[in-house]
Motif scaffolding. Structure first.
Motif, mmCIF file in Angstrom:
data_model
loop_
_atom_site.group_PDB
_atom_site.id
_atom_site.type_symbol
_atom_site.label_atom_id
_atom_site.label_comp_id
_atom_site.label_asym_id
_atom_site.label_seq_id
_atom_site.Cartn_x
_atom_site.Cartn_y
_atom_site.Cartn_z
ATOM 1 N N PRO A 5 37.266 -25.944 -15.546
ATOM 2 C CA PRO A 5 37.325 -25.100 -14.355
ATOM 3 C C PRO A 5 37.665 -23.270 -15.252
ATOM 4 O O PRO A 5 37.093 -22.255 -14.953
ATOM 5 C CB PRO A 5 38.173 -25.136 -13.492
ATOM 6 C CG PRO A 5 38.403 -26.484 -13.687
ATOM 7 C CD PRO A 5 37.945 -27.041 -15.005
ATOM 8 N N LEU A 6 38.630 -23.299 -16.428
ATOM 9 C CA LEU A 6 39.073 -22.314 -17.163
ATOM 10 C C LEU A 6 39.392 -22.729 -18.350
ATOM 11 O O LEU A 6 40.167 -23.444 -18.437
ATOM 12 C CB LEU A 6 40.306 -21.690 -16.169
ATOM 13 C CG LEU A 6 40.894 -20.404 -16.811
ATOM 14 C CD1 LEU A 6 39.929 -19.118 -16.755
ATOM 15 C CD2 LEU A 6 42.197 -20.353 -16.134
ATOM 16 N N VAL A 7 38.768 -21.824 -19.300
ATOM 17 C CA VAL A 7 39.000 -22.111 -20.637
ATOM 18 C C VAL A 7 39.377 -20.691 -21.186
ATOM 19 O O VAL A 7 38.542 -19.709 -21.081
ATOM 20 C CB VAL A 7 38.045 -22.732 -21.436
ATOM 21 C CG1 VAL A 7 38.412 -22.730 -23.044
ATOM 22 C CG2 VAL A 7 37.599 -23.952 -21.014
ATOM 23 N N VAL A 8 40.617 -20.342 -21.846
ATOM 24 C CA VAL A 8 41.119 -19.060 -22.242
ATOM 25 C C VAL A 8 41.361 -19.363 -23.655
ATOM 26 O O VAL A 8 42.163 -20.292 -24.278
ATOM 27 C CB VAL A 8 42.487 -18.776 -21.615
ATOM 28 C CG1 VAL A 8 42.932 -17.531 -22.372
ATOM 29 C CG2 VAL A 8 42.267 -18.449 -20.011
ATOM 30 N N GLY A 60 40.019 -12.129 -27.363
ATOM 31 C CA GLY A 60 39.957 -13.417 -26.521
ATOM 32 C C GLY A 60 39.025 -13.664 -25.749
ATOM 33 O O GLY A 60 38.177 -12.596 -25.373
ATOM 34 N N ASP A 61 38.703 -14.745 -25.456
ATOM 35 C CA ASP A 61 37.602 -15.161 -24.449
ATOM 36 C C ASP A 61 37.761 -15.860 -23.391
ATOM 37 O O ASP A 61 38.937 -16.810 -23.283
ATOM 38 C CB ASP A 61 36.495 -15.810 -25.268
ATOM 39 C CG ASP A 61 35.900 -15.119 -26.410
ATOM 40 O OD1 ASP A 61 35.248 -13.838 -25.897
ATOM 41 O OD2 ASP A 61 35.939 -15.570 -27.433
ATOM 42 N N VAL A 62 37.357 -15.720 -22.147
ATOM 43 C CA VAL A 62 37.761 -16.482 -20.920
ATOM 44 C C VAL A 62 36.453 -17.090 -20.387
ATOM 45 O O VAL A 62 35.479 -16.387 -20.169
ATOM 46 C CB VAL A 62 38.484 -15.395 -19.840
ATOM 47 C CG1 VAL A 62 38.758 -16.299 -18.564
ATOM 48 C CG2 VAL A 62 39.630 -15.028 -20.561
ATOM 49 N N THR A 63 36.331 -18.197 -20.150
ATOM 50 C CA THR A 63 35.110 -18.844 -19.506
ATOM 51 C C THR A 63 35.453 -19.614 -18.083
ATOM 52 O O THR A 63 36.646 -20.139 -18.091
ATOM 53 C CB THR A 63 34.243 -19.570 -20.340
ATOM 54 O OG1 THR A 63 35.025 -20.848 -20.879
ATOM 55 C CG2 THR A 63 33.663 -18.990 -21.580
ATOM 56 N N ILE A 64 34.624 -19.457 -17.283
ATOM 57 C CA ILE A 64 34.845 -20.240 -15.874
ATOM 58 C C ILE A 64 33.865 -21.409 -15.830
ATOM 59 O O ILE A 64 32.600 -20.750 -15.632
ATOM 60 C CB ILE A 64 35.141 -19.414 -14.601
ATOM 61 C CG1 ILE A 64 36.374 -18.478 -14.890
ATOM 62 C CG2 ILE A 64 34.980 -20.053 -13.557
ATOM 63 C CD1 ILE A 64 36.632 -17.379 -14.094
ATOM 64 N N TYR A 65 34.113 -22.419 -15.755
ATOM 65 C CA TYR A 65 32.866 -23.508 -15.545
ATOM 66 C C TYR A 65 31.990 -22.924 -16.790
ATOM 67 O O TYR A 65 30.705 -23.019 -16.551
ATOM 68 C CB TYR A 65 32.377 -23.342 -14.373
ATOM 69 C CG TYR A 65 33.326 -24.301 -13.449
ATOM 70 C CD1 TYR A 65 33.554 -25.559 -13.296
ATOM 71 C CD2 TYR A 65 34.062 -23.320 -12.561
ATOM 72 C CE1 TYR A 65 34.401 -26.182 -12.504
ATOM 73 C CE2 TYR A 65 34.922 -24.069 -11.495
ATOM 74 C CZ TYR A 65 35.242 -25.412 -11.661
ATOM 75 O OH TYR A 65 35.983 -25.836 -10.655
ATOM 76 N N GLY A 66 32.207 -22.620 -17.921
ATOM 77 C CA GLY A 66 31.447 -22.500 -19.115
ATOM 78 C C GLY A 66 30.771 -21.293 -19.119
ATOM 79 O O GLY A 66 29.939 -20.774 -19.906
#
Length: 253
Positions: A5-8, A60-66
């Motif tokens: 769901p969330l990758v920081v 930095g990077d933030v992805t939500i469901y990729g």
């Protein structure tokens, strides 16, 4: 392959050149209630706002469901701190909740019968049906918070961010929020909650993040929420009264 769901990754944020978050990296597991805990100024609210692009990130990077947030807005619900909202805006409770449906409608379609049905259903879930026509400025603090929770529910997101939803609310509202969090978990949603009452962390959250500019620890509550980790997070700002080596009451000095 199913994405988290969330990758920081390596997220840093500064205000006027002062670091507020430094190299924050974590991956939120699906279907968990996650508490974000730390002292004042630790960067808890900043973490949420930076993840949502509401404030700029230094790195930095933030992805939500990729994918980036801008491509996944429909999947994300956000409940801001109550004091950050203009409660004098001339609108009623039902209209605020229906705003949660706008992403499903597109820019030019007005909400209709179905949107109103969903909004009323969400108001019922937070015990606010009788206040649907009430101007939001005439609601108590706890009632206003419930309206914002209902709006997030109406959005039918997969990932929720809630910034201190328990602050300044009455016991009935706190119970309503806990019931709502339990329902979201049963539906497989992921919820990140900025939280300040350490006495309820074990009761409310499956996972916990201990944050103080950088992440001290992140993982299942039973393994992360320990006296040594709390002392590392809060430094000398706490008195910890414990029973059987388990933190039960934490007070600021």
């Amino acid at each position: 392959m199913r994405h988290s769901p969330l990758v920081v990754s390596n997220m840093s944020v500064a205000y006027q050149k002062k670091p507020v978050l430094r190299n924050v990296t974590f991956e939120a597991p699906e279907g968990k209630l996650i508490g974000i805990v730390g002292p004042n100024g630790a960067g808890k609210s900043t973490l949420i706002k930076a993840a949502l692009g509401l404030i700029p990130r230094l790195a930095g990077d933030v992805t939500i469901y990729g994918k980036p947030y801008k491509d996944q807005r429909m999947l994300v619900g956000y409940v801001p701190q109550r004091e950050s909202v203009d409660w004098d805006f001339p609108t009623n409770a039902l209209d605020v909740v229906m705003m949660g449906r706008y992403g499903h409608l597109g820019w030019f379609k007005r909400p209709g019968t179905e949107e109103k049905r969903i909004a009323l259903e969400c108001l019922a879930k937070v015990g606010m049906t009788d206040y649907a026509d009430r101007q939001i400025s005439q609601l108590s603090g706890g009632q206003q918070q419930r309206i914002f929770l209902a709006r997030a529910l109406a959005q039918d997101a997969q990932l929720y961010f809630m910034d201190e939803p328990f602050v300044g609310v009455d016991a009935a509202t706190e119970k309503a929020i806990i019931t709502l969090l339990g329902e979201l978990k049963r539906q497989g949603k992921t919820v990140l909650v900025v939280h300040h009452d350490l006495a309820t962390v074990k009761e409310y959250f499956d996972w916990v993040m201990l944050l103080n500019v950088h992440i001290i620890e992140f993982g299942p509550t039973e393994t992360v929420f320990t006296k040594p980790n709390l002392q590392r997070t809060y430094g000398g700002k706490l008195t910890i009264l414990d029973r059987d080596d388990e933190p039960i009451l934490i007070q600021s000095r």
